[in-house]
Design a protein around this motif. Structure first.
Motif, PDB file in Angstrom:
ATOM      1  N   GLU A  80       0.484  -1.400  -0.032  1.00 26.42           N
ATOM      2  CA  GLU A  80       0.044  -0.332   0.183  1.00 26.42           C
ATOM      3  C   GLU A  80       0.740   0.958  -0.089  1.00 26.42           C
ATOM      4  N   PHE A  81       1.978   1.215   0.468  1.00 27.30           N
ATOM      5  CA  PHE A  81       2.951   2.649   1.338  1.00 27.30           C
ATOM      6  C   PHE A  81       3.793   2.428  -0.333  1.00 27.30           C
ATOM      7  N   PHE A  82       4.400   1.750  -1.472  1.00 30.92           N
ATOM      8  CA  PHE A  82       4.119   1.346  -2.589  1.00 30.92           C
ATOM      9  C   PHE A  82       3.444   2.248  -3.287  1.00 30.92           C
ATOM     10  N   ARG A 123       3.217  -6.622  -9.145  1.00 31.15           N
ATOM     11  CA  ARG A 123       4.422  -7.320  -9.111  1.00 31.15           C
ATOM     12  C   ARG A 123       5.532  -7.678  -8.303  1.00 31.15           C
ATOM     13  N   ARG A 124       5.649  -6.515  -7.890  1.00 28.64           N
ATOM     14  CA  ARG A 124       6.707  -6.238  -7.454  1.00 28.64           C
ATOM     15  C   ARG A 124       7.104  -6.349  -5.419  1.00 28.64           C
ATOM     16  N   THR A 125       4.739  -6.541  -5.494  1.00 33.93           N
ATOM     17  CA  THR A 125       4.594  -6.508  -4.177  1.00 33.93           C
ATOM     18  C   THR A 125       3.957  -7.277  -4.001  1.00 33.93           C
ATOM     19  N   SER A 153      27.296  -6.656   4.673  1.00 36.49           N
ATOM     20  CA  SER A 153      28.373  -5.666   4.608  1.00 36.49           C
ATOM     21  C   SER A 153      29.598  -5.268   3.707  1.00 36.49           C
ATOM     22  N   TYR A 154      29.075  -4.138   3.135  1.00 37.68           N
ATOM     23  CA  TYR A 154      30.117  -3.258   2.733  1.00 37.68           C
ATOM     24  C   TYR A 154      31.290  -1.773   3.220  1.00 37.68           C
ATOM     25  N   HIS A 155      30.511  -1.967   4.619  1.00 41.36           N
ATOM     26  CA  HIS A 155      31.241  -1.119   5.276  1.00 41.36           C
ATOM     27  C   HIS A 155      32.162  -1.211   5.875  1.00 41.36           C
ATOM     28  N   TYR A 204      17.738 -12.182  -7.057  1.00 38.64           N
ATOM     29  CA  TYR A 204      17.974 -10.827  -7.582  1.00 38.64           C
ATOM     30  C   TYR A 204      18.903 -10.211  -6.523  1.00 38.64           C
ATOM     31  N   VAL A 205      19.879  -9.358  -7.254  1.00 35.93           N
ATOM     32  CA  VAL A 205      20.672  -9.164  -6.182  1.00 35.93           C
ATOM     33  C   VAL A 205      20.422  -7.132  -7.028  1.00 35.93           C
ATOM     34  N   ASP A 206      19.387  -6.233  -6.486  1.00 39.26           N
ATOM     35  CA  ASP A 206      18.754  -5.543  -7.367  1.00 39.26           C
ATOM     36  C   ASP A 206      18.753  -5.594  -8.780  1.00 39.26           C
ATOM     37  N   THR A 207      18.014  -6.586  -9.329  1.00 39.11           N
ATOM     38  CA  THR A 207      17.911  -6.600 -10.639  1.00 39.11           C
ATOM     39  C   THR A 207      16.405  -7.512 -10.811  1.00 39.11           C
ATOM     40  N   GLY A 208      15.454  -7.128 -10.363  1.00 35.35           N
ATOM     41  CA  GLY A 208      14.484  -7.385 -10.590  1.00 35.35           C
ATOM     42  C   GLY A 208      13.509  -6.404 -10.472  1.00 35.35           C
ATOM     43  N   PRO A 209      12.027  -6.916 -10.537  1.00 37.10           N
ATOM     44  CA  PRO A 209      11.516  -6.540  -9.295  1.00 37.10           C
ATOM     45  C   PRO A 209      10.725  -6.655  -8.656  1.00 37.10           C
ATOM     46  N   VAL A 210      11.352  -7.281  -7.446  1.00 43.48           N
ATOM     47  CA  VAL A 210      11.347  -6.737  -5.907  1.00 43.48           C
ATOM     48  C   VAL A 210      11.771  -5.969  -4.553  1.00 43.48           C
ATOM     49  N   MET A 211      11.076  -5.778  -3.873  1.00 38.35           N
ATOM     50  CA  MET A 211      10.446  -4.786  -3.036  1.00 38.35           C
ATOM     51  C   MET A 211      11.916  -5.346  -2.113  1.00 38.35           C
ATOM     52  N   GLU A 212      13.544  -5.601  -2.012  1.00 48.24           N
ATOM     53  CA  GLU A 212      14.689  -6.190  -1.215  1.00 48.24           C
ATOM     54  C   GLU A 212      14.704  -5.987   0.344  1.00 48.24           C
ATOM     55  N   VAL A 241      23.028   8.960  -9.813  1.00 48.86           N
ATOM     56  CA  VAL A 241      23.484   8.168 -10.419  1.00 48.86           C
ATOM     57  C   VAL A 241      22.488   7.784 -11.575  1.00 48.86           C
ATOM     58  N   GLU A 242      21.112   7.844 -11.349  1.00 43.12           N
ATOM     59  CA  GLU A 242      19.854   7.351 -11.613  1.00 43.12           C
ATOM     60  C   GLU A 242      19.024   8.853 -12.264  1.00 43.12           C
ATOM     61  N   LEU A 243      19.950   9.348 -12.440  1.00 41.77           N
ATOM     62  CA  LEU A 243      19.350  11.003 -13.182  1.00 41.77           C
ATOM     63  C   LEU A 243      19.609  11.184 -14.608  1.00 41.77           C
ATOM     64  N   CYS A 270      25.007   8.965  -2.405  1.00 42.40           N
ATOM     65  CA  CYS A 270      25.150  10.068  -0.864  1.00 42.40           C
ATOM     66  C   CYS A 270      25.238   9.039   0.184  1.00 42.40           C
ATOM     67  N   ASP A 271      25.822   9.272   1.504  1.00 43.41           N
ATOM     68  CA  ASP A 271      25.727   9.195   2.629  1.00 43.41           C
ATOM     69  C   ASP A 271      25.444   9.742   3.718  1.00 43.41           C
ATOM     70  N   ALA A 272      25.195  10.723   3.335  1.00 45.60           N
ATOM     71  CA  ALA A 272      24.710  11.307   4.176  1.00 45.60           C
ATOM     72  C   ALA A 272      23.910  11.037   5.108  1.00 45.60           C
TER      73      ALA A 272
HETATM   74  C1  B12 Z   1      14.984   2.398  -6.929  1.00 41.32           C
HETATM   75  C2  B12 Z   1      16.308   2.298  -5.442  1.00 41.32           C
HETATM   76  C3  B12 Z   1      17.209   2.868  -4.939  1.00 41.32           C
HETATM   77  C4  B12 Z   1      16.503   5.120  -5.341  1.00 41.32           C
HETATM   78  C5  B12 Z   1      15.001   5.302  -4.646  1.00 41.32           C
HETATM   79  C6  B12 Z   1      15.184   4.706  -3.567  1.00 41.32           C
HETATM   80  C7  B12 Z   1      13.742   4.473  -2.295  1.00 41.32           C
HETATM   81  N1  B12 Z   1      14.401   4.811  -0.521  1.00 41.32           N
HETATM   82  O1  B12 Z   1      12.748   4.529  -2.161  1.00 41.32           O
HETATM   83  C8  B12 Z   1      17.399   5.770  -5.103  1.00 41.32           C
HETATM   84  C9  B12 Z   1      18.573   5.804  -6.244  1.00 41.32           C
HETATM   85  C10 B12 Z   1      17.119   6.653  -4.618  1.00 41.32           C
HETATM   86  C11 B12 Z   1      18.096   5.483  -4.139  1.00 41.32           C
HETATM   87  C12 B12 Z   1      19.380   5.067  -3.795  1.00 41.32           C
HETATM   88  C13 B12 Z   1      19.798   4.451  -2.723  1.00 41.32           C
HETATM   89  N2  B12 Z   1      19.945   3.006  -2.492  1.00 41.32           N
HETATM   90 CO1  B12 Z   1      18.591   1.779  -3.495  1.00 41.32          CO
HETATM   91  N3  B12 Z   1      17.291   1.233  -4.228  1.00 41.32           N
HETATM   92  C14 B12 Z   1      16.361   1.538  -5.145  1.00 41.32           C
HETATM   93  C15 B12 Z   1      15.684  -0.281  -5.265  1.00 41.32           C
HETATM   94  C16 B12 Z   1      16.527  -0.978  -7.049  1.00 41.32           C
HETATM   95  C17 B12 Z   1      14.420  -0.622  -5.372  1.00 41.32           C
HETATM   96  C18 B12 Z   1      13.644   0.521  -4.106  1.00 41.32           C
HETATM   97  C19 B12 Z   1      12.350   0.699  -4.054  1.00 41.32           C
HETATM   98  O2  B12 Z   1      11.997  -0.414  -3.985  1.00 41.32           O
HETATM   99  N4  B12 Z   1      12.071   1.863  -3.947  1.00 41.32           N
HETATM  100  C20 B12 Z   1      10.704   2.170  -3.568  1.00 41.32           C
HETATM  101  C21 B12 Z   1      10.557   2.372  -2.515  1.00 41.32           C
HETATM  102  C22 B12 Z   1       9.189   2.708  -1.546  1.00 41.32           C
HETATM  103  O3  B12 Z   1      10.989   1.606  -1.910  1.00 41.32           O
HETATM  104  P1  B12 Z   1      11.743   0.242  -0.410  1.00 41.32           P
HETATM  105  O4  B12 Z   1      12.564   2.178   0.374  1.00 41.32           O
HETATM  106  O5  B12 Z   1      12.454  -0.701  -1.333  1.00 41.32           O
HETATM  107  O6  B12 Z   1      10.708  -0.124   0.725  1.00 41.32           O
HETATM  108  C23 B12 Z   1       9.846   0.998   1.186  1.00 41.32           C
HETATM  109  C24 B12 Z   1       8.780   1.022   1.916  1.00 41.32           C
HETATM  110  O7  B12 Z   1       8.562  -0.703   1.980  1.00 41.32           O
HETATM  111  C25 B12 Z   1       8.895   1.293   3.346  1.00 41.32           C
HETATM  112  N5  B12 Z   1       7.307   1.268   3.843  1.00 41.32           N
HETATM  113  C26 B12 Z   1       6.979  -0.260   4.005  1.00 41.32           C
HETATM  114  N6  B12 Z   1       5.884   0.385   4.620  1.00 41.32           N
HETATM  115  C27 B12 Z   1       5.696   1.370   5.081  1.00 41.32           C
HETATM  116  C28 B12 Z   1       5.042   1.754   5.886  1.00 41.32           C
HETATM  117  C29 B12 Z   1       5.267   3.364   6.137  1.00 41.32           C
HETATM  118  C30 B12 Z   1       4.071   3.885   6.689  1.00 41.32           C
HETATM  119  C31 B12 Z   1       6.236   3.747   6.219  1.00 41.32           C
HETATM  120  C32 B12 Z   1       6.950   5.327   6.627  1.00 41.32           C
HETATM  121  C33 B12 Z   1       7.339   3.454   4.738  1.00 41.32           C
HETATM  122  C34 B12 Z   1       6.729   1.540   4.540  1.00 41.32           C
HETATM  123  O8  B12 Z   1       9.394   0.994   3.930  1.00 41.32           O
HETATM  124  C35 B12 Z   1      10.821   0.313   3.041  1.00 41.32           C
HETATM  125  C36 B12 Z   1      12.297   0.349   3.315  1.00 41.32           C
HETATM  126  O9  B12 Z   1      12.455   2.012   2.846  1.00 41.32           O
HETATM  127  C37 B12 Z   1      16.827  -1.275  -4.562  1.00 41.32           C
HETATM  128  C38 B12 Z   1      16.777  -2.983  -5.071  1.00 41.32           C
HETATM  129  C39 B12 Z   1      15.487  -3.690  -4.744  1.00 41.32           C
HETATM  130  N7  B12 Z   1      15.230  -4.491  -5.807  1.00 41.32           N
HETATM  131  O10 B12 Z   1      14.846  -3.112  -3.824  1.00 41.32           O
HETATM  132  C40 B12 Z   1      17.853  -0.264  -4.563  1.00 41.32           C
HETATM  133  C41 B12 Z   1      18.571  -0.635  -2.746  1.00 41.32           C
HETATM  134  C42 B12 Z   1      16.871  -0.094  -1.507  1.00 41.32           C
HETATM  135  N8  B12 Z   1      19.284   0.693  -2.448  1.00 41.32           N
HETATM  136  C43 B12 Z   1      20.660  -0.201  -2.037  1.00 41.32           C
HETATM  137  C44 B12 Z   1      21.063   1.049  -1.595  1.00 41.32           C
HETATM  138  C45 B12 Z   1      22.187   0.857  -1.098  1.00 41.32           C
HETATM  139  C46 B12 Z   1      21.142   2.776  -2.266  1.00 41.32           C
HETATM  140  C47 B12 Z   1      21.999   4.181  -0.853  1.00 41.32           C
HETATM  141  C48 B12 Z   1      22.283   3.865   0.410  1.00 41.32           C
HETATM  142  C49 B12 Z   1      23.023   4.080  -2.557  1.00 41.32           C
HETATM  143  C50 B12 Z   1      23.481   5.414  -2.018  1.00 41.32           C
HETATM  144  N9  B12 Z   1      24.528   5.474  -0.767  1.00 41.32           N
HETATM  145  O11 B12 Z   1      23.729   5.888  -2.988  1.00 41.32           O
HETATM  146  C51 B12 Z   1      21.197   4.995  -1.067  1.00 41.32           C
HETATM  147  C52 B12 Z   1      20.156   5.224   0.159  1.00 41.32           C
HETATM  148  C53 B12 Z   1      19.023   6.408  -0.166  1.00 41.32           C
HETATM  149  C54 B12 Z   1      18.016   6.076   0.783  1.00 41.32           C
HETATM  150  N10 B12 Z   1      17.787   6.612   1.820  1.00 41.32           N
HETATM  151  O12 B12 Z   1      16.793   4.904   0.312  1.00 41.32           O
HETATM  152  C55 B12 Z   1      20.074  -1.098  -1.256  1.00 41.32           C
HETATM  153  C56 B12 Z   1      19.801  -0.325   0.642  1.00 41.32           C
HETATM  154  C57 B12 Z   1      20.547  -1.658   1.265  1.00 41.32           C
HETATM  155  C58 B12 Z   1      20.173  -1.485   2.944  1.00 41.32           C
HETATM  156  N11 B12 Z   1      20.405  -1.523   3.656  1.00 41.32           N
HETATM  157  O13 B12 Z   1      18.395  -0.797   3.042  1.00 41.32           O
HETATM  158  C59 B12 Z   1      19.030  -1.302  -1.989  1.00 41.32           C
HETATM  159  C60 B12 Z   1      18.236  -2.834  -1.542  1.00 41.32           C
HETATM  160  C61 B12 Z   1      20.092  -2.721  -3.364  1.00 41.32           C
HETATM  161  C62 B12 Z   1      20.426  -3.736  -3.030  1.00 41.32           C
HETATM  162  N12 B12 Z   1      20.621  -5.037  -3.550  1.00 41.32           N
HETATM  163  O14 B12 Z   1      21.475  -3.603  -2.296  1.00 41.32           O
HETATM  164  N13 B12 Z   1      17.984   3.941  -4.417  1.00 41.32           N
END
Ligand code: B12
Length: 364
Positions: free
Chosen positions: A32-34, A55-57, A75-77, A125-133, A214-216, A235-237
């Motif tokens: 729902e959030f997505f 499909r992603r959810t 970890s990549y720390h 999948y590692v960042d390579t498919g429609p999955v909310m990792e 990175v993406e734009l 960015c790591d801010a």
């Molecule tokens: C698109 C994407 C991005 C986009 C959008 C990020 C975003 N926050 O949405 C951009 C390019 C900005 C990005 C940046 C980064 N990304 Co990125 N990204 C992705 C990708 C491909 C999809 C993420 C996605 O679906 N986004 C949509 C949002 C809505 O979903 P989400 O953040 O995944 O999930 C959130 C919602 O479900 C939310 N949620 C769920 N229910 C609810 C309910 C409520 C009330 C609320 C408030 C929230 C909430 O919580 C989840 C966590 O944030 C994933 C890989 C994958 N397939 O999952 C990697 C991934 C998320 N990214 C990753 C990384 C490392 C980064 C960066 C740290 C890289 C960097 N240093 O520059 C930054 C972090 C920025 C940040 N603070 O989020 C890692 C995260 C690892 C981790 N420990 O979390 C992933 C998993 C890649 C990987 N395989 O390791 N990313």
């Protein structure tokens, strides 16, 4: 016979994953959030994210036979704490991108884990498919989603990659209870240079420096450029200020430690890379995703932000780059450095209307 969850977790540890868990294959509560997130347009130009949200959810929409999802954290720390040298103009790269490309490394390890399942339909999948990792990792109890939206794993913090395996095997799910969380801390929200964290866990990707660098593919919005500071890729801010990363264990994976010259890279050198040099230097680095034009665009912005007059010569060279995208960002940066002489000279020869406009704006 399929291995048990405990056996898989042990095998994952041996493969170098710090944490491994299992979630039952069912629609994610994040769905729902997505959908709201997509409706708000926060995905920007990442239109692939908006394709088929159902499909992603729900992993079963991706693999109909899916019963369980195995999720791993690596970890990549690398613990970079050195202060930035002031000898030259230097930029900053997010720590996830300092070492080798993680996709192939993690997929290869995941495939070893997958082989144990003896399930020919299983998919990695590692960042390579429609999955909310992140959402799956949280459902499997690996950690919790922090206010900065990153998955935070106890003892390891958030500096880690995620990967998943979808399988038809019925595996015992791991605990979903996390007794710790972000509490009242809001450091990540207030430290984001571009105010991209609108509310806890809610990121407007269009403002996130990671997205912008990175993406734009096109121009970075003018009003956000100064917020980029010296970040030239990712960015790591929001992670640097997180208390959970303060005492996090360091990565055991040498491949994720910084490549030579990637910690605080020399901007004057990198802004002048040819396509061949770029390809050679970044063939196994996450930086290749930005392509030469994207990285050079980012470096131009960082040089403008640094405000150092030593940035003028490399920017004057970049203002005749073959790419209009690079030229217009170099113009912006020269404007920040007050180099009207260089801008006037470039204006005389510039043919591209958008870049001419950028030069006019920079002169103004
Ligand atoms: C698109 C994407 C991005 C986009 C959008 C990020 C975003 N926050 O949405 C951009 C390019 C900005 C990005 C940046 C980064 N990304 Co990125 N990204 C992705 C990708 C491909 C999809 C993420 C996605 O679906 N986004 C949509 C949002 C809505 O979903 P989400 O953040 O995944 O999930 C959130 C919602 O479900 C939310 N949620 C769920 N229910 C609810 C309910 C409520 C009330 C609320 C408030 C929230 C909430 O919580 C989840 C966590 O944030 C994933 C890989 C994958 N397939 O999952 C990697 C991934 C998320 N990214 C990753 C990384 C490392 C980064 C960066 C740290 C890289 C960097 N240093 O520059 C930054 C972090 C920025 C940040 N603070 O989020 C890692 C995260 C690892 C981790 N420990 O979390 C992933 C998993 C890649 C990987 N395989 O390791 N990313």
């Amino acid at each position: 016979m399929s291995p048990s969850t405990a056996e898989l977790q042990l095998a994952a540890r041996r493969l170098g994953f710090e944490s491994c868990g299992v979630a039952a294959a069912r629609p994610l509560s994040a769905g729902e959030f997505f959908r709201d997130w997509l409706a708000a347009g926060f995905f920007g130009e990442m239109t692939w994210l908006a394709r088929d949200p159902v499909r992603r959810t729900d992993p079963r929409q991706l693999l109909t036979s899916c019963r369980s999802v195995i999720v791993v954290f690596m970890s990549y720390h690398s613990g970079q704490t050195l202060p930035k040298p002031t000898d030259e103009m230097r930029g900053r790269i997010a720590s996830y991108a300092l070492g080798q490309d993680y996709h192939s490394l993690m997929l290869a390890r995941l495939n070893h884990l997958r082989a144990l399942l003896q399930d020919p339909s299983a998919r990695c999948y590692v960042d390579t498919g429609p999955v909310m990792e992140r959402a799956i990792a949280a459902a499997a109890g690996l950690g919790w989603v922090g206010k900065n939206a990153n998955l935070i794993v106890p003892n390891f913090g958030s500096y880690g990659f995620l990967g998943v395996i979808l399988t038809g095997r019925e595996l015992a799910p791991t605990s979903t209870v996390q007794s710790v969380s972000c509490g009242t801390c809001t450091r990540c929200l207030s430290s984001c240079p571009t105010s991209a964290i609108l509310a806890p866990g809610r990121i407007d990707a269009r403002r996130c420096i990671s997205y912008l660098t990175v993406e734009l593919r096109g121009a970075i919005p003018l009003e956000l450029r100064s917020g980029l500071g010296d970040w030239i890729f990712g960015c790591d801010a929001c992670q640097m200020v997180c208390p959970w990363n303060r005492r996090a264990a360091l990565s055991q994976e040498p491949a994720f430690y910084p490549a030579p010259g990637h910690v605080f890279p020399r901007l004057a050198e990198w802004i002048g890379l040819t396509a061949e040099e770029f390809a050679r230097l970044f063939s196994n680095s996450p930086l290749k995703r930005a392509k030469r034009t994207g990285l050079t665009r980012n470096i131009a912005v960082a040089l403008g932000n640094l405000g150092d007059p030593r940035g003028i010569p490399p920017l004057r060279a970049a203002i005749v780059d073959p790419s209009p995208l690079v030229r217009s960002h170099a113009a912006w940066a020269l404007g920040r450095l007050g180099d009207s002489h260089g801008l006037h000279a470039a204006y005389r020869d510039e043919q591209d209307p958008a870049t001419r406009h950028a030069i006019e704006q920079a002169l103004a």
